[in-house]
Design a protein around this motif. Sequence first.
Motif, PDB file in Angstrom:
ATOM      1  N   ILE A 181      51.881  13.167 140.069  1.00  0.00           N
ATOM      2  CA  ILE A 181      52.213  13.386 141.467  1.00  0.00           C
ATOM      3  C   ILE A 181      52.072  14.844 141.882  1.00  0.00           C
ATOM      4  O   ILE A 181      51.544  15.154 142.945  1.00  0.00           O
ATOM      5  CB  ILE A 181      53.646  12.886 141.756  1.00  0.00           C
TER       6      ILE A 181
ATOM      7  N   ALA B  15      50.163  16.901 140.827  1.00  0.00           N
ATOM      8  CA  ALA B  15      48.768  17.310 140.851  1.00  0.00           C
ATOM      9  C   ALA B  15      48.051  16.608 141.994  1.00  0.00           C
ATOM     10  O   ALA B  15      46.837  16.500 142.013  1.00  0.00           O
ATOM     11  CB  ALA B  15      48.096  16.969 139.534  1.00  0.00           C
ATOM     12  N   SER B  16      48.810  16.151 142.934  1.00  0.00           N
ATOM     13  CA  SER B  16      48.244  15.546 144.128  1.00  0.00           C
ATOM     14  C   SER B  16      47.511  14.250 143.840  1.00  0.00           C
ATOM     15  O   SER B  16      46.571  13.909 144.527  1.00  0.00           O
ATOM     16  CB  SER B  16      47.286  16.513 144.824  1.00  0.00           C
ATOM     17  N   ILE B  17      47.920  13.590 142.811  1.00  0.00           N
ATOM     18  CA  ILE B  17      47.341  12.274 142.557  1.00  0.00           C
ATOM     19  C   ILE B  17      48.473  11.269 142.522  1.00  0.00           C
ATOM     20  O   ILE B  17      49.430  11.432 141.786  1.00  0.00           O
ATOM     21  CB  ILE B  17      46.562  12.256 141.234  1.00  0.00           C
ATOM     22  N   ASN B  18      48.330  10.267 143.325  1.00  0.00           N
ATOM     23  CA  ASN B  18      49.401   9.305 143.486  1.00  0.00           C
ATOM     24  C   ASN B  18      48.991   7.934 143.030  1.00  0.00           C
ATOM     25  O   ASN B  18      47.808   7.635 142.867  1.00  0.00           O
ATOM     26  CB  ASN B  18      49.792   9.213 144.967  1.00  0.00           C
TER      27      ASN B  18
ATOM     28  N   ARG C  92      42.359   9.231 148.523  1.00  0.00           N
ATOM     29  CA  ARG C  92      43.631   8.562 148.745  1.00  0.00           C
ATOM     30  C   ARG C  92      43.622   7.872 150.096  1.00  0.00           C
ATOM     31  O   ARG C  92      43.323   8.475 151.118  1.00  0.00           O
ATOM     32  CB  ARG C  92      44.748   9.591 148.703  1.00  0.00           C
TER      33      ARG C  92
END
Lengths: 239, 239
Positions: free
Chosen positions: A155, A157-160, A232
């Motif tokens: 999260i 690391a901007s990955i959801n 995203r």
Amino acid sequence: MARRSEGLSDRHKKIMTFLTKFQEDNGYSPSIREIGDSIAVKSTSLVDYYLNQLEEMKFISREGRVSRSIRVLKPYLPATAKVSNALRQVGRSLEDLIAIPRLGVIQAGQPIPIPASDLAYFDSESGVEIARSLLPSREKVSDLFALEVQGDSMIDASINDGDIVILRQAQEAANGEMVAVWLVDRDETTLKYFYREQDTIRLQPANPQYAPIIVDNPKALRIMGKVVMVIRQVPTVAG
Amino acid sequence: MARRSEGLSDRHKKIMTFLTKFQEDNGYSPSIREIGDSIAVKSTSLVDYYLNQLEEMKFISREGRVSRSIRVLKPYLPATAKVSNALRQVGRSLEDLIAIPRLGVIQAGQPIPIPASDLAYFDSESGVEIARSLLPSREKVSDLFALEVQGDSMIDASINDGDIVILRQAQEAANGEMVAVWLVDRDETTLKYFYREQDTIRLQPANPQYAPIIVDNPKALRIMGKVVMVIRQVPTVAG
DNA sequence: ATAATACACGAACATGTGTCCTATGTCAAG
DNA sequence: CTTGACATAGGACACATGTTCGTGTATTAT
């Protein structure tokens, strides 16, 4: 040099890796001498010697007396090579739009196995289409593939959860790069930051709530690719 | 022989067909002379002549002075099921490519004018191209626009500096939706989570290091759009 | 008619490239 | 120590292959 190693020796592996990568990069086979350069071998005969062994072991096949006719039968990086092969047919035929195979789901939190074999098949309908203009120009289309993320360990690391990550095939990574790695022991793939330390490799989830995975045997993990893009889709409450 | 035919002549087509088929059959490229045989041309120079044209037209590419290094860029093979399938895929993909105008950069401190009139014109070069398949089906293309993010106030919401966000025009928003808002007083546009409270509106940056912006006069802000997608290009350390 | 251009052939050429022979070094087994 | 299997190097050799040049022949434009 290792002798009598049953199966593939270090040299064999290097050659197979080089063959696979060279063909992916260039679309044709390297010459005997180019292979020699890649493993720091001056003599063409020695390369020929190895190639005969690899052919004997059914890892490659080649046409007698025909230049650059080596075919890789069992890619040393089985999954990735096959994928890029499939990709080349679709991806290269198109300049603006790139279909990237979505290989499956990657668990960023508690890693759940994606058997490596799953990476072998790719159904074009499940591909992710990307406009080439969005990619850095140096990216080779054939090296790209996509995964859908599940879990939230990345999260920070901007990955959801639910994101689609586009990766570029790679076997190595520099410290701090975000990579998809296959953990051999657990037979699962996960998305982590990569750090090589003295004798171990640390796989760091960006979310501090999760502990890093420490791997002391470098052979226990295989880097599948580096993350080059994250897509995203944000759900809207009301349409 | 057909002359002056714009596009591909009969010979060109035969060569492309042969190249495609040969590579599928053998896994490597034919030599100049093998190509010559396939089209009943004795002279290697003539084949070279055609190959140069095909390369000029971006149908193939090849490495100078390297045997069998022809790559087929645009496979030409209308007959084969496989190829026509791939082509159909490509054709469909192209139709589904959507150019979204990239209006500018969104950033605290820098106002971005997004009047509806501005949406009318956009220069395709600055557009962001998205495959329709990536968007929720209900999205109206004409309502979409793109912004590049500067600043890191949305880091925890998986939006980073440099990301490209795709937004749908909207004048209102539900609680919890991520929106681009224009703050009239400050004359700037920013990206925040939207919460309507009793008499005020709270604009919440997901990053807890930043304080929310409380707006008590509803007329002091204008919602420009809702975020529907985030695209992030991840830099790799070593290309 | 003349020139320009596209198409075509063939052969010479240089070099890329696979094959193969010889020699040397290394290590384990006899 | 000798032998033999294996690993390695170097290079000669034949030929596969891309490149280029000279020449000829249609078709088209001036």
